[in-house]
Scaffold this motif. Structure first.
Motif, PDB file in Angstrom:
ATOM      1  N   ARG A  65      41.092  42.099  37.485  1.00 34.52           N
ATOM      2  CA  ARG A  65      40.812  42.318  36.062  1.00 34.52           C
ATOM      3  C   ARG A  65      41.949  43.105  35.398  1.00 34.52           C
ATOM      4  NH1 ARG A  65      35.970  41.320  33.420  1.00 34.52           N
ATOM      5  NH2 ARG A  65      34.978  40.966  35.433  1.00 34.52           N
ATOM      6  N   ILE A  66      42.746  43.785  36.223  1.00 31.98           N
ATOM      7  CA  ILE A  66      43.940  44.482  35.715  1.00 31.98           C
ATOM      8  C   ILE A  66      45.033  43.441  35.538  1.00 31.98           C
ATOM      9  CG2 ILE A  66      45.688  46.235  36.248  1.00 31.98           C
ATOM     10  CD1 ILE A  66      43.558  47.649  37.961  1.00 31.98           C
ATOM     11  N   LYS A  67      45.766  43.492  34.437  1.00 32.86           N
ATOM     12  CA  LYS A  67      46.779  42.463  34.191  1.00 32.86           C
ATOM     13  C   LYS A  67      47.909  42.544  35.206  1.00 32.86           C
ATOM     14  CE  LYS A  67      49.262  44.912  30.484  1.00 32.86           C
ATOM     15  NZ  LYS A  67      49.683  44.808  29.072  1.00 32.86           N
ATOM     16  N   SER A  68      48.542  41.418  35.441  1.00 35.48           N
ATOM     17  CA  SER A  68      49.467  41.289  36.567  1.00 35.48           C
ATOM     18  C   SER A  68      50.714  42.159  36.466  1.00 35.48           C
ATOM     19  CB  SER A  68      49.881  39.828  36.754  1.00 35.48           C
ATOM     20  OG  SER A  68      50.654  39.367  35.664  1.00 35.48           O
ATOM     21  N   GLY A  69      51.051  42.617  35.275  1.00 34.62           N
ATOM     22  CA  GLY A  69      52.217  43.483  35.121  1.00 34.62           C
ATOM     23  C   GLY A  69      51.960  44.931  35.502  1.00 34.62           C
ATOM     24  N   LYS A  70      50.721  45.244  35.820  1.00 33.30           N
ATOM     25  CA  LYS A  70      50.347  46.613  36.189  1.00 33.30           C
ATOM     26  C   LYS A  70      49.922  46.670  37.658  1.00 33.30           C
ATOM     27  CE  LYS A  70      51.074  48.071  32.054  1.00 33.30           C
ATOM     28  NZ  LYS A  70      52.252  48.933  31.776  1.00 33.30           N
ATOM     29  N   ASN A  71      50.039  47.836  38.245  1.00 33.09           N
ATOM     30  CA  ASN A  71      49.645  48.003  39.641  1.00 33.09           C
ATOM     31  C   ASN A  71      48.163  47.676  39.805  1.00 33.09           C
ATOM     32  OD1 ASN A  71      52.205  48.862  40.382  1.00 33.09           O
ATOM     33  ND2 ASN A  71      51.723  51.026  40.096  1.00 33.09           N
ATOM     34  N   ARG A  72      47.872  46.742  40.698  1.00 31.79           N
ATOM     35  CA  ARG A  72      46.476  46.359  40.922  1.00 31.79           C
ATOM     36  C   ARG A  72      46.186  46.053  42.393  1.00 31.79           C
ATOM     37  NH1 ARG A  72      45.972  40.364  38.086  1.00 31.79           N
ATOM     38  NH2 ARG A  72      47.776  39.385  39.112  1.00 31.79           N
TER      39      ARG A  72
ATOM     40  N   GLY B 288      46.948  28.476  39.138  1.00 36.34           N
ATOM     41  CA  GLY B 288      45.742  27.731  38.806  1.00 36.34           C
ATOM     42  C   GLY B 288      44.626  28.596  38.254  1.00 36.34           C
ATOM     43  N   SER B 289      44.799  29.905  38.306  1.00 38.50           N
ATOM     44  CA  SER B 289      43.792  30.820  37.769  1.00 38.50           C
ATOM     45  C   SER B 289      43.961  31.071  36.277  1.00 38.50           C
ATOM     46  CB  SER B 289      43.836  32.164  38.516  1.00 38.50           C
ATOM     47  OG  SER B 289      43.293  32.023  39.818  1.00 38.50           O
ATOM     48  N   GLU B 290      45.067  30.596  35.710  1.00 30.91           N
ATOM     49  CA  GLU B 290      45.295  30.782  34.275  1.00 30.91           C
ATOM     50  C   GLU B 290      44.312  29.936  33.465  1.00 30.91           C
ATOM     51  OE1 GLU B 290      47.417  32.824  32.794  1.00 30.91           O
ATOM     52  OE2 GLU B 290      48.421  33.555  34.602  1.00 30.91           O
ATOM     53  N   THR B 291      43.749  30.527  32.418  1.00 30.86           N
ATOM     54  CA  THR B 291      42.793  29.820  31.561  1.00 30.86           C
ATOM     55  C   THR B 291      43.380  29.474  30.196  1.00 30.86           C
ATOM     56  OG1 THR B 291      41.934  31.881  30.631  1.00 30.86           O
ATOM     57  CG2 THR B 291      40.879  31.040  32.643  1.00 30.86           C
ATOM     58  N   GLY B 292      44.541  30.047  29.884  1.00 29.69           N
ATOM     59  CA  GLY B 292      45.101  29.872  28.550  1.00 29.69           C
ATOM     60  C   GLY B 292      44.610  30.926  27.577  1.00 29.69           C
ATOM     61  N   ILE B 293      43.659  31.741  28.014  1.00 24.86           N
ATOM     62  CA  ILE B 293      43.140  32.838  27.204  1.00 24.86           C
ATOM     63  C   ILE B 293      43.695  34.143  27.758  1.00 24.86           C
ATOM     64  CG2 ILE B 293      41.071  34.061  26.428  1.00 24.86           C
ATOM     65  CD1 ILE B 293      39.545  31.419  26.854  1.00 24.86           C
ATOM     66  N   LYS B 294      44.370  34.892  26.920  1.00 25.40           N
ATOM     67  CA  LYS B 294      45.038  36.109  27.363  1.00 25.40           C
ATOM     68  C   LYS B 294      44.055  37.062  28.053  1.00 25.40           C
ATOM     69  CE  LYS B 294      48.139  39.756  25.735  1.00 25.40           C
ATOM     70  NZ  LYS B 294      48.816  40.341  24.557  1.00 25.40           N
ATOM     71  N   GLY B 295      44.415  37.483  29.262  1.00 24.15           N
ATOM     72  CA  GLY B 295      43.610  38.453  29.990  1.00 24.15           C
ATOM     73  C   GLY B 295      42.409  37.879  30.708  1.00 24.15           C
ATOM     74  N   GLU B 296      42.224  36.562  30.649  1.00 25.20           N
ATOM     75  CA  GLU B 296      41.075  35.942  31.310  1.00 25.20           C
ATOM     76  C   GLU B 296      41.541  35.015  32.422  1.00 25.20           C
ATOM     77  OE1 GLU B 296      37.859  32.702  29.940  1.00 25.20           O
ATOM     78  OE2 GLU B 296      37.770  34.592  28.815  1.00 25.20           O
ATOM     79  N   LEU B 297      40.945  35.165  33.586  1.00 25.01           N
ATOM     80  CA  LEU B 297      41.304  34.348  34.731  1.00 25.01           C
ATOM     81  C   LEU B 297      40.088  33.578  35.241  1.00 25.01           C
ATOM     82  CD1 LEU B 297      43.450  36.882  36.828  1.00 25.01           C
ATOM     83  CD2 LEU B 297      44.280  35.079  35.319  1.00 25.01           C
TER      84      LEU B 297
ATOM     85  N   ILE C  18      53.703  38.871  35.253  1.00 27.24           N
ATOM     86  CA  ILE C  18      54.718  38.606  36.282  1.00 27.24           C
ATOM     87  C   ILE C  18      54.586  37.177  36.816  1.00 27.24           C
ATOM     88  CG2 ILE C  18      54.806  41.046  36.908  1.00 27.24           C
ATOM     89  CD1 ILE C  18      53.196  40.300  39.465  1.00 27.24           C
ATOM     90  N   ALA C  19      55.467  36.825  37.732  1.00 25.42           N
ATOM     91  CA  ALA C  19      55.461  35.498  38.357  1.00 25.42           C
ATOM     92  C   ALA C  19      54.101  35.202  38.967  1.00 25.42           C
ATOM     93  CB  ALA C  19      56.539  35.440  39.438  1.00 25.42           C
ATOM     94  N   ARG C  20      53.771  33.926  39.036  1.00 21.27           N
ATOM     95  CA  ARG C  20      52.494  33.503  39.613  1.00 21.27           C
ATOM     96  C   ARG C  20      52.738  32.767  40.923  1.00 21.27           C
ATOM     97  NH1 ARG C  20      50.691  30.104  34.645  1.00 21.27           N
ATOM     98  NH2 ARG C  20      52.911  29.658  34.845  1.00 21.27           N
ATOM     99  N   SER C  21      51.719  32.756  41.773  1.00 25.48           N
ATOM    100  CA  SER C  21      51.819  32.115  43.081  1.00 25.48           C
ATOM    101  C   SER C  21      51.038  30.805  43.081  1.00 25.48           C
ATOM    102  CB  SER C  21      51.257  33.057  44.152  1.00 25.48           C
ATOM    103  OG  SER C  21      49.844  33.151  44.030  1.00 25.48           O
TER     104      SER C  21
END
Length: 199
Positions: A63-70, A92-101, A165-168
């Motif tokens: 739930r913490i965005k990928s640019g922050k330590n999580r 594949g977890s991207e939904t197109g909605i900012k902050g939502e996976l 950040i980059a996605r896997s």
């Protein structure tokens, strides 16, 4: 009732070359609640099943965005966060909605799967040394089949960022320097370390 406070700190005990910082941000109350709830589950599992470490666990708060330590290295005996770093989620977890996976256990979904994993033996692959992950829940039972592993990648930044950040392809992918620290923790453990990925 005021939610108790956990301060993030850098341990200099048996782990070496942790990042030095004079200003470590503290977790929000909701982040603390999520973390402590999942720590309780890990502790309960470790009591029942002695294959798993009752000393150290990894926790990943998606739930913490990928640019922050999580990605957190947690001391189960002293209830302290020992280390933290950035970790990528699956494209594949991207939904197109900012902050939502979104999350999936399906092969070829390229998504992150939620749930408990056991960190297994290492191997050398396309990203160098990596650790196999065994999914322990229905939500991540295909981890082996999907080749979901804990690995390093040079495109993952070391420091926190204001941008994503980059996605896997579904793997928990970390910075090379952070991976070296995780490697030492894993290989010095006398039992399997559990990693809990949650949202």
């Amino acid at each position: 009732m005021k939610i108790f406070f956990i301060s993030l700190f850098v341990s200099l005990c048996s782990f070496t070359t942790y990042r030095g910082t004079s200003e470590i941000e503290t977790m929000t109350d909701l982040e603390v609640m999520r973390l402590t709830d999942h720590v309780k589950e890990i502790k309960a599992t470790a009591v029942i099943d002695r294959r798993y470490s009752n000393k150290i666990a990894f926790l990943v708060d998606m739930r913490i965005k990928s640019g922050k330590n999580r990605f957190f290295v947690y001391d189960l005996q002293n209830d302290k966060i020992l280390d933290q770093g950035l970790v990528a989620h699956g494209c594949g977890s991207e939904t197109g909605i900012k902050g939502e996976l979104k999350f999936s256990n399906e092969p070829n979904s390229n998504s992150t799967s939620l749930g408990r994993y056991s960190v297994e033996k290492s191997y050398n692959g396309m990203f160098g040394k990596a650790f196999r992950l065994n999914g322990l829940d229905e939500t991540n039972s295909n981890a082996f089949k999907r080749a979901i592993v804990l690995h390093q990648y040079s495109a993952v930044p070391y420091e926190e960022q204001e941008y994503y950040i980059a996605r896997s392809h579904g793997c928990p992918m970390v910075n090379e320097v952070f991976f070296k620290r995780l490697e030492k923790v894993i290989e010095s453990s006398d039992a399997k370390i559990m990693m809990y990925v949650y949202y």
